[in-house]
Design a protein around this motif. Structure first.
Motif, mmCIF file in Angstrom:
data_model
loop_
_atom_site.group_PDB
_atom_site.id
_atom_site.type_symbol
_atom_site.label_atom_id
_atom_site.label_comp_id
_atom_site.label_asym_id
_atom_site.label_seq_id
_atom_site.Cartn_x
_atom_site.Cartn_y
_atom_site.Cartn_z
ATOM 1 N N SER A 179 -32.124 -18.352 44.583
ATOM 2 C CA SER A 179 -31.506 -19.518 45.230
ATOM 3 C C SER A 179 -29.996 -19.298 45.295
ATOM 4 C CB SER A 179 -31.825 -20.797 44.438
ATOM 5 O OG SER A 179 -33.224 -20.965 44.290
ATOM 6 N N PRO A 180 -29.531 -18.490 46.246
ATOM 7 C CA PRO A 180 -28.120 -18.099 46.304
ATOM 8 C C PRO A 180 -27.150 -19.263 46.433
ATOM 9 C CG PRO A 180 -29.448 -16.724 47.756
ATOM 10 C CD PRO A 180 -30.322 -17.862 47.311
ATOM 11 N N GLU A 181 -27.622 -20.418 46.854
ATOM 12 C CA GLU A 181 -26.715 -21.549 47.029
ATOM 13 C C GLU A 181 -26.302 -22.183 45.706
ATOM 14 O OE1 GLU A 181 -30.839 -23.217 46.777
ATOM 15 O OE2 GLU A 181 -29.865 -21.493 47.734
ATOM 16 N N LEU A 182 -26.944 -21.788 44.609
ATOM 17 C CA LEU A 182 -26.623 -22.364 43.302
ATOM 18 C C LEU A 182 -25.209 -21.997 42.879
ATOM 19 C CD1 LEU A 182 -29.873 -21.758 41.203
ATOM 20 C CD2 LEU A 182 -28.936 -23.959 41.904
ATOM 21 N N ALA A 183 -24.498 -22.976 42.319
ATOM 22 C CA ALA A 183 -23.181 -22.724 41.740
ATOM 23 C C ALA A 183 -23.333 -22.640 40.224
ATOM 24 C CB ALA A 183 -22.222 -23.843 42.129
ATOM 25 N N GLN A 237 -52.559 -18.479 33.714
ATOM 26 C CA GLN A 237 -51.978 -18.001 34.963
ATOM 27 C C GLN A 237 -51.496 -19.160 35.819
ATOM 28 O OE1 GLN A 237 -51.265 -14.980 35.799
ATOM 29 N NE2 GLN A 237 -50.669 -15.311 37.923
ATOM 30 N N ALA A 238 -52.278 -20.244 35.882
ATOM 31 C CA ALA A 238 -51.869 -21.413 36.659
ATOM 32 C C ALA A 238 -50.576 -22.001 36.104
ATOM 33 C CB ALA A 238 -52.988 -22.458 36.647
ATOM 34 N N PHE A 239 -50.467 -22.065 34.788
ATOM 35 C CA PHE A 239 -49.250 -22.589 34.171
ATOM 36 C C PHE A 239 -48.042 -21.713 34.495
ATOM 37 C CE2 PHE A 239 -46.445 -22.145 30.410
ATOM 38 C CZ PHE A 239 -45.812 -23.383 30.478
ATOM 39 N N LEU A 240 -48.223 -20.386 34.389
ATOM 40 C CA LEU A 240 -47.100 -19.490 34.638
ATOM 41 C C LEU A 240 -46.648 -19.525 36.097
ATOM 42 C CD1 LEU A 240 -48.079 -16.408 32.442
ATOM 43 C CD2 LEU A 240 -46.262 -18.063 32.030
ATOM 44 N N LEU A 241 -47.587 -19.752 37.020
ATOM 45 C CA LEU A 241 -47.188 -19.890 38.422
ATOM 46 C C LEU A 241 -46.330 -21.138 38.624
ATOM 47 C CD1 LEU A 241 -50.452 -18.825 40.302
ATOM 48 C CD2 LEU A 241 -48.263 -17.604 40.236
ATOM 49 N N GLN A 242 -46.676 -22.218 37.937
ATOM 50 C CA GLN A 242 -45.842 -23.423 38.008
ATOM 51 C C GLN A 242 -44.454 -23.145 37.442
ATOM 52 O OE1 GLN A 242 -47.705 -26.917 36.322
ATOM 53 N NE2 GLN A 242 -49.721 -26.255 37.029
ATOM 54 N N VAL A 243 -44.408 -22.457 36.297
ATOM 55 C CA VAL A 243 -43.116 -22.108 35.697
ATOM 56 C C VAL A 243 -42.310 -21.238 36.651
ATOM 57 C CG1 VAL A 243 -42.008 -20.821 33.823
ATOM 58 C CG2 VAL A 243 -43.951 -22.324 33.325
ATOM 59 N N ASN A 244 -42.976 -20.267 37.291
ATOM 60 C CA ASN A 244 -42.286 -19.382 38.219
ATOM 61 C C ASN A 244 -41.633 -20.182 39.340
ATOM 62 O OD1 ASN A 244 -41.840 -16.582 39.469
ATOM 63 N ND2 ASN A 244 -42.946 -17.649 41.079
ATOM 64 N N ASP A 245 -42.331 -21.200 39.851
ATOM 65 C CA ASP A 245 -41.795 -21.982 40.970
ATOM 66 C C ASP A 245 -40.503 -22.685 40.584
ATOM 67 O OD1 ASP A 245 -43.831 -21.186 42.605
ATOM 68 O OD2 ASP A 245 -45.039 -22.998 42.339
ATOM 69 N N TRP A 246 -40.517 -23.404 39.445
ATOM 70 C CA TRP A 246 -39.304 -24.172 39.125
ATOM 71 C C TRP A 246 -38.215 -23.336 38.480
ATOM 72 C CZ3 TRP A 246 -38.102 -24.355 33.988
ATOM 73 C CH2 TRP A 246 -39.138 -24.368 33.038
ATOM 74 N N LEU A 247 -38.595 -22.228 37.823
ATOM 75 C CA LEU A 247 -37.562 -21.371 37.250
ATOM 76 C C LEU A 247 -36.847 -20.586 38.342
ATOM 77 C CD1 LEU A 247 -36.508 -20.893 34.421
ATOM 78 C CD2 LEU A 247 -38.089 -18.973 34.194
ATOM 79 N N ALA A 248 -37.581 -20.217 39.405
ATOM 80 C CA ALA A 248 -36.952 -19.521 40.528
ATOM 81 C C ALA A 248 -35.891 -20.392 41.186
ATOM 82 C CB ALA A 248 -38.011 -19.108 41.555
ATOM 83 N N GLU A 249 -36.093 -21.710 41.157
ATOM 84 C CA GLU A 249 -35.102 -22.634 41.729
ATOM 85 C C GLU A 249 -33.798 -22.643 40.936
ATOM 86 O OE1 GLU A 249 -37.027 -26.395 41.801
ATOM 87 O OE2 GLU A 249 -38.483 -25.830 43.348
ATOM 88 N N CYS A 250 -33.848 -22.135 39.702
ATOM 89 C CA CYS A 250 -32.667 -22.117 38.838
ATOM 90 C C CYS A 250 -31.992 -20.754 38.801
ATOM 91 C CB CYS A 250 -33.066 -22.518 37.411
ATOM 92 S SG CYS A 250 -33.848 -24.139 37.263
ATOM 93 N N ASP A 251 -32.491 -19.798 39.566
ATOM 94 C CA ASP A 251 -31.982 -18.436 39.537
ATOM 95 C C ASP A 251 -31.175 -18.148 40.797
ATOM 96 O OD1 ASP A 251 -32.300 -15.583 38.259
ATOM 97 O OD2 ASP A 251 -32.682 -15.333 40.400
ATOM 98 N N ARG A 252 -29.960 -17.649 40.639
ATOM 99 C CA ARG A 252 -29.092 -17.445 41.803
ATOM 100 C C ARG A 252 -29.575 -16.322 42.713
ATOM 101 N NH1 ARG A 252 -23.841 -18.624 38.298
ATOM 102 N NH2 ARG A 252 -24.533 -16.694 37.345
ATOM 103 N N ASP A 253 -30.337 -15.351 42.167
ATOM 104 C CA ASP A 253 -30.898 -14.316 43.036
ATOM 105 C C ASP A 253 -31.928 -14.904 43.988
ATOM 106 O OD1 ASP A 253 -29.369 -12.324 41.927
ATOM 107 O OD2 ASP A 253 -30.883 -11.784 40.422
#
Length: 295
Positions: free
Chosen positions: A249-253, A231-247
């Motif tokens: 992080s709408p500012e992503l091009a 669970q701790a690992f998946l929370l870390q993955v969630n944090d950095w993967l969310a930064e790559c998702d336009r939903d």
């Protein structure tokens, strides 16, 4: 395909189908229905994934690829498809709210954790109501709060609502659990097919660590630690993967729309089961070509 590779693939297919058939029998799905769905999958895959570039896939070529005769393929295409009445594979309102709570800094503490939220807020500050309206506005706030309490994802006190879950895990919703099963199993199989076929851009991460002589008395400790650290690992993955998702992080091009993720699972297997594997400790995508040792 060599005879040796085909035998290894058949053994792998048997092992893969055992848990699938257990699930099907438990829910009253007969072999006849399974075989009918399998025919649809064979025809769909032959038509969509094995067509000659620039040419429409013919019934004759699909018959050669699948071993299903042309008349049966034609009849199959006239019948209702297994996915024809399936609902869209969209996250549930509860899943959307939990994900928003985990990822949206507007609903976090200064330390970056999901904050306890008042159900309502006198001003325009963060609240559970604001969270629901942001991520699931088509569902009444009270109904969603009741559902999150029912599945033990939140705790409600006089001070507000606290998030207990660190991901959406439906406890009693069989339909939702089966939907998640289908998605997760397809993802894992897709990764392994990609690696065995040695497709570009190269192998995807797929690793398993296992030992075969573990005392039963240690299993509870292993389960608890795997759940906690996984669970701790998946929370870390969630944090950095969310930064790559336009939903998120709408500012992503960028161009295109791709689904990508990482899965994690734990397993146990008694050594008297017929599908018990060999004594390998670590396996992964570099073992992509089936061999006698792998099987």
């Amino acid at each position: 395909m060599s005879d040796r590779t085909q035998k290894a693939l058949i053994r792998a297919l048997y092992r893969m189908l055992r848990p699938m058939v257990r699930l099907l029998l438990r829910h009253g799905v007969s072999y006849r229905l399974f075989a009918d769905i399998a025919r649809h999958v064979y025809v769909d895959t032959a038509r969509e994934d094995f067509a000659i570039p620039g040419r429409k896939q013919s019934l004759s070529r699909m018959a050669v690829l699948t071993g299903i005769n042309r008349k049966d393929i034609a009849k199959l295409q006239e019948r209702s498809h297994p996915l024809s009445d399936a609902p869209a594979e969209q996250p549930t309102p509860a899943a959307r709210v939990i994900t928003g709570w985990l990822n949206d800094v507007r609903f976090h503490t200064p330390a970056g954790e999901p904050a306890m939220l008042p159900v309502e807020h006198e001003d325009s500050g963060p609240s559970f109501t604001a969270l629901v309206r942001e991520y699931s506005r088509d569902v009444p706030v009270r109904a969603l709060l009741d559902e999150l309490e029912r599945i033990e994802a939140v705790r409600r006190t006089g001070e507000g609502v606290s998030l207990l879950a660190r991901g959406y895990i439906p406890l009693e919703d069989m339909q939702e659990n089966i939907r998640i099963f289908g998605t997760a199993a397809a993802d894992l199989m897709g990764t392994m097919d990609h690696n065995i076929a040695k497709q570009a851009p190269g192998p995807f991460i797929q690793r398993t660590v296992s030992y075969v002589n573990i005392p039963e008395e240690l299993l509870e400790r292993i389960r608890e630690r795997s759940a906690r650290e996984g669970q701790a690992f998946l929370l870390q993955v969630n944090d950095w993967l969310a930064e790559c998702d336009r939903d998120q992080s709408p500012e992503l091009a960028g161009s295109g729309q791709v689904r990508a993720g990482i899965g994690l699972y734990y397993f146990e297997q008694r050594n008297d089961e017929r599908s018990f594997p060999g004594t390998g400790v670590i396996s992964g995508e570099e073992n992509a070509t089936p061999s006698e040792d792998d099987a």
